[in-house]
Design an enzyme around this catalytic site. Sequence first.
Site, PDB file in Angstrom:
ATOM      1  N   ASP A 201      -7.190  20.657   6.125  1.00 52.31           N
ATOM      2  CA  ASP A 201      -6.198  21.020   7.132  1.00 52.31           C
ATOM      3  C   ASP A 201      -5.196  21.954   6.446  1.00 52.31           C
ATOM      4  O   ASP A 201      -4.331  21.518   5.695  1.00 52.31           O
ATOM      5  CB  ASP A 201      -5.513  19.747   7.648  1.00 52.31           C
ATOM      6  CG  ASP A 201      -4.313  20.050   8.539  1.00 52.31           C
ATOM      7  OD1 ASP A 201      -4.033  21.244   8.789  1.00 52.31           O
ATOM      8  OD2 ASP A 201      -3.652  19.095   8.981  1.00 52.31           O
ATOM      9  N   LYS A 227       2.122  28.912  13.168  1.00 54.57           N
ATOM     10  CA  LYS A 227       2.891  28.586  11.954  1.00 54.57           C
ATOM     11  C   LYS A 227       2.844  29.733  10.955  1.00 54.57           C
ATOM     12  O   LYS A 227       3.478  29.668   9.897  1.00 54.57           O
ATOM     13  CB  LYS A 227       2.352  27.305  11.318  1.00 54.57           C
ATOM     14  CG  LYS A 227       2.589  26.075  12.194  1.00 54.57           C
ATOM     15  CD  LYS A 227       2.106  24.826  11.523  1.00 54.57           C
ATOM     16  CE  LYS A 227       1.932  23.686  12.494  1.00 54.57           C
ATOM     17  NZ  LYS A 227       3.198  23.046  12.881  1.00 54.57           N
ATOM     18  N   CYS A 365       5.377  14.089  13.167  1.00 53.62           N
ATOM     19  CA  CYS A 365       3.969  13.771  13.431  1.00 53.62           C
ATOM     20  C   CYS A 365       3.286  13.232  12.186  1.00 53.62           C
ATOM     21  O   CYS A 365       2.111  13.530  11.925  1.00 53.62           O
ATOM     22  CB  CYS A 365       3.205  14.978  13.968  1.00 53.62           C
ATOM     23  SG  CYS A 365       3.754  15.508  15.572  1.00 53.62           S
TER      24      CYS A 365
HETATM   25  N1  PMP Z   1      -1.674  19.749  10.423  1.00 55.12           N
HETATM   26  C1  PMP Z   1      -0.470  19.947   9.894  1.00 55.12           C
HETATM   27  C2  PMP Z   1      -0.274  19.705   8.427  1.00 55.12           C
HETATM   28  C3  PMP Z   1       0.570  20.397  10.694  1.00 55.12           C
HETATM   29  O1  PMP Z   1       1.778  20.596  10.155  1.00 55.12           O
HETATM   30  C4  PMP Z   1       0.336  20.625  12.068  1.00 55.12           C
HETATM   31  C5  PMP Z   1       1.435  21.101  12.987  1.00 55.12           C
HETATM   32  N2  PMP Z   1       2.698  20.508  12.775  1.00 55.12           N
HETATM   33  C6  PMP Z   1      -0.937  20.406  12.564  1.00 55.12           C
HETATM   34  C7  PMP Z   1      -1.921  19.972  11.726  1.00 55.12           C
HETATM   35  C8  PMP Z   1      -1.270  20.614  13.999  1.00 55.12           C
HETATM   36  O2  PMP Z   1      -1.120  21.935  14.360  1.00 55.12           O
HETATM   37  P1  PMP Z   1      -1.144  22.364  15.891  1.00 55.12           P
HETATM   38  O3  PMP Z   1      -0.176  21.472  16.602  1.00 55.12           O
HETATM   39  O4  PMP Z   1      -0.709  23.780  15.861  1.00 55.12           O
HETATM   40  O5  PMP Z   1      -2.544  22.187  16.361  1.00 55.12           O
END
Ligand code: PMP
Length: 407
Positions: A201, A227, A365
Amino acid sequence: LSALDIAAVRRDFPILDQKVNGHTLAYLDNAASSQKPVQVIEAVNQFYRHDNANVHRGVHQLSQRATDAYEGARNKVRGFLNAQSDKEIIFVRGATEAINLVAQSFVRPNIEAGDEILISHIEHHANIVPWQMLCEQTGAKLKVIPMTVTGELDLSGLDDLLNSRTKILAIGQVSNALGTINPLKEMIAKARAKSIPVLVDGAQAVPHMKVDVQELDCDFYVFSGHKMFAPTGIGALYGKQALLEAMPPWQGGGDMILSVSFDHTEYNALPYKFEAGTPHIAGAVGLGAAIDYMQDLGIDNIAAHEHALLDIATQRLQQIKGVRIIGTAKQKASVLSFMIEDVHPHDVGTIFDQQGVAIRAGHHCAQPVMQFFGIAATARASFAFYNTEAEIDALVNAIKTTQELFA
Ligand code: PMP
């Protein structure tokens, strides 16, 4: 501070030049989402003004231009990740969708009750919940690499956690809650030695560091455009071609087929097999422009500037009595999570906003990380290459104001 001309860079980001609650905005919430340079905004604008049409289907000029723009963006993503082929790049909505795709299309057909999926304690929910859902569907077990008080992974038990039942290691490159950079090369080598596939990820890595999927030797790599200075709703999944070839499609619909009858459907070749329906064409164009922009600045220059900012901010916060930094790993990128004694992080966020300082307060999250530290939330400042030392001053001042208010 660095090789970048930050004043010039900031002129590319019109949104940064504004007052919030009477103060100059200090945007320090980049880990949640980054701002977009005019080069990206213009690329999207230009696409809708001149080239917009559906891709892959039309023989007319605009459709061909739209297809060229979309496929050109795919080629930029390939170069950005150093994948071998454009066929290895699937456009998706973001990291979340990519992980769900791999869980359901790659792992699910090959997993049975009692098998294991290995993640870590510092994952984002996006790299936890899709695997939990898969476990519920199949009776497989979720295994977790533990973490330490510094916010690093405890790899002492990794050799046992990677075993003959492990169907995938799914691991973040950089923690969004703490900023920890995980030792992926070492971890991937161990998984590889046991023929265990690895998904990385990279949502918090791509904005900050050079990524080379061949050098990492991961099987899958996922990230979100928003991001890394591109629009929302677009991201990419990289997968090794042989694996993607062998995987069944994830979603069915138009574009992912060669022919359809009621008796039988032939699926399209890679990468289209995984792109059912009309994609986010303008988003892909914007992502391509963001890649160009980052490469023009130089990703090493970006990393050096952000690293300097993180070092300065860390030292300054360490000097403030009553401030505790959460996550003190040796290798970190761009994230500074902290607590102010006796003040709830949500109050911190609100008071900071009154000073024009945009940070995030919450569990980011990553609730298991909060549970580990016995807290519900942190305040988190996160940097991008357009941030400045003056914005760290604003951060420090906002902390002092908060402490005075609660004294
Ligand atoms: N993995 C990580 C480490 C993240 O920081 C995020 C977004 N905060 C995600 C996955 C998920 O990304 P998205 O919500 O853009 O799908």
